[in-house]
Design an enzyme around this catalytic site. Sequence first.
Site, PDB file in Angstrom:
ATOM      1  CG  ASP A 199       4.554  -9.563  -5.009  1.00 44.06           C
ATOM      2  OD1 ASP A 199       4.607  -9.158  -3.835  1.00 44.06           O
ATOM      3  OD2 ASP A 199       5.520  -9.511  -5.782  1.00 44.06           O
ATOM      4  CG  PHE A 222      11.045  -4.344 -10.847  1.00 41.02           C
ATOM      5  CD1 PHE A 222      11.145  -5.264 -11.879  1.00 41.02           C
ATOM      6  CD2 PHE A 222      12.193  -3.662 -10.456  1.00 41.02           C
ATOM      7  CE1 PHE A 222      12.356  -5.508 -12.510  1.00 41.02           C
ATOM      8  CE2 PHE A 222      13.414  -3.896 -11.069  1.00 41.02           C
ATOM      9  CZ  PHE A 222      13.493  -4.819 -12.106  1.00 41.02           C
ATOM     10  CG  LEU A 262      -1.839  -1.204   1.386  1.00 42.18           C
ATOM     11  CD1 LEU A 262      -2.593  -1.122   2.707  1.00 42.18           C
ATOM     12  CD2 LEU A 262      -2.819  -1.303   0.223  1.00 42.18           C
TER      13      LEU A 262
END
Length: 418
Positions: free
Chosen positions: A306, A324, A65
């Site tokens: 993920d 990423f 988050l």
Amino acid sequence: MNLIIKSATILDASSKHHRTTKDILIENGIITQIATSIENSNNYETISLENLHVSQGWFDSSISLGEPGFEERETIENGLKTAAKSGFTAVAVNPNANPIADTKADIAFLKSNAFGNAVDLYPIGALTTKSKSVDLAELFDMKNAGAVAFGDYQKAIENPNLLKIALLYADNFDGLVLSFPQENKVVGKGIVNEGPNSTRLGLKGIPSLAEELHIARDLFLLEYTKGKLHIPTISTAKSVQLIREAKAKGLNVSCSVAIHNLMMTDDELETFDTNYKVLPPLRTEKDRKALIEALFDGTIDMVTSDHNPIDVEHKKVEFDNAMFGTIGLESAFGALQTICNTDKTIELLTAGKERFGIAISNITEGQKANLTLFNPEGTYTFTKKHIHSTSQNSAFYGKELKGTVYGIIHNHQKIDSL
């Protein structure tokens, strides 16, 4: 909260009602009756949905988050709402916001801001101060504040002695240590899987060896310390083999795999879409098949979305410069359903709680209502309309997924997905 769930097929292997179709009465947040038919004499709210299935609430062991510090990516409030609408009643949150969660005050902030939500937030504390792999963070203090594990998100512990000390120290209070499997000196400036595709596309490669060397090292350290280790998001066939051998030795090790690594390969890179820039990278078809096999033989303990929201400014740029990460909560169930049968999907989505020290509520009279409602049938193409996250960096756009999440019932709340 009082309601009756009508004609639901229960999928909970720990319950005597497993694979039966029943009505479920919930009063004051507690399952008070499970029966073939329950009369609604108190005029409670009823839930009656097409091909309704119910399981224990789902758990994701690795989500990110933005808050605090990167609220433009995701807030705690919206992140937990996204988890709820995706069928999850519990999530473990990585320590990669700003500041990095490496003190008891940081853990307390996360717990406080998630209080009263339908989804339980379980913080993962950083293993090292500021995740710089130099000094151990305040592990015991964070444990007392509510941290369920300790790891530096997508950052390898380069110093083997530091990981050794962490495993020894955390073992004193049954702490779970996470070690991201990446040998940085082998990775260099790599950004995708090293192989024919990276060479043809002119993208710097991350060899499988970088992951496997690190796992081999960590397993040696685990055998020496007799600690408790979790290896998140493995991605190669050799990694599976190493962990399988370690489990056969009786080492206290668990591991997870990201759902996108189960569904996709580096063939996706053809379009240079930065949504496919993930860490660990998408690997080969051989690796993907080995990961799926490891799900079914128990070598891989759990799956994770993920989920990693990234704002447009850091994602819609040149491939080399993009961060990423992909979001994955919204697509997790539908993607798994294309890989596994429904029983296995639910087994995987409810796994991991015990490993992370989270209480389990099965579907039995007298238990707290901690439920996910879904329809396992029907296919659809994943598009932006299925996104609840603030950031929209999904690797699943255009993929055909299977099944629909109806919502969750947890913490005296009902959250609908539709």
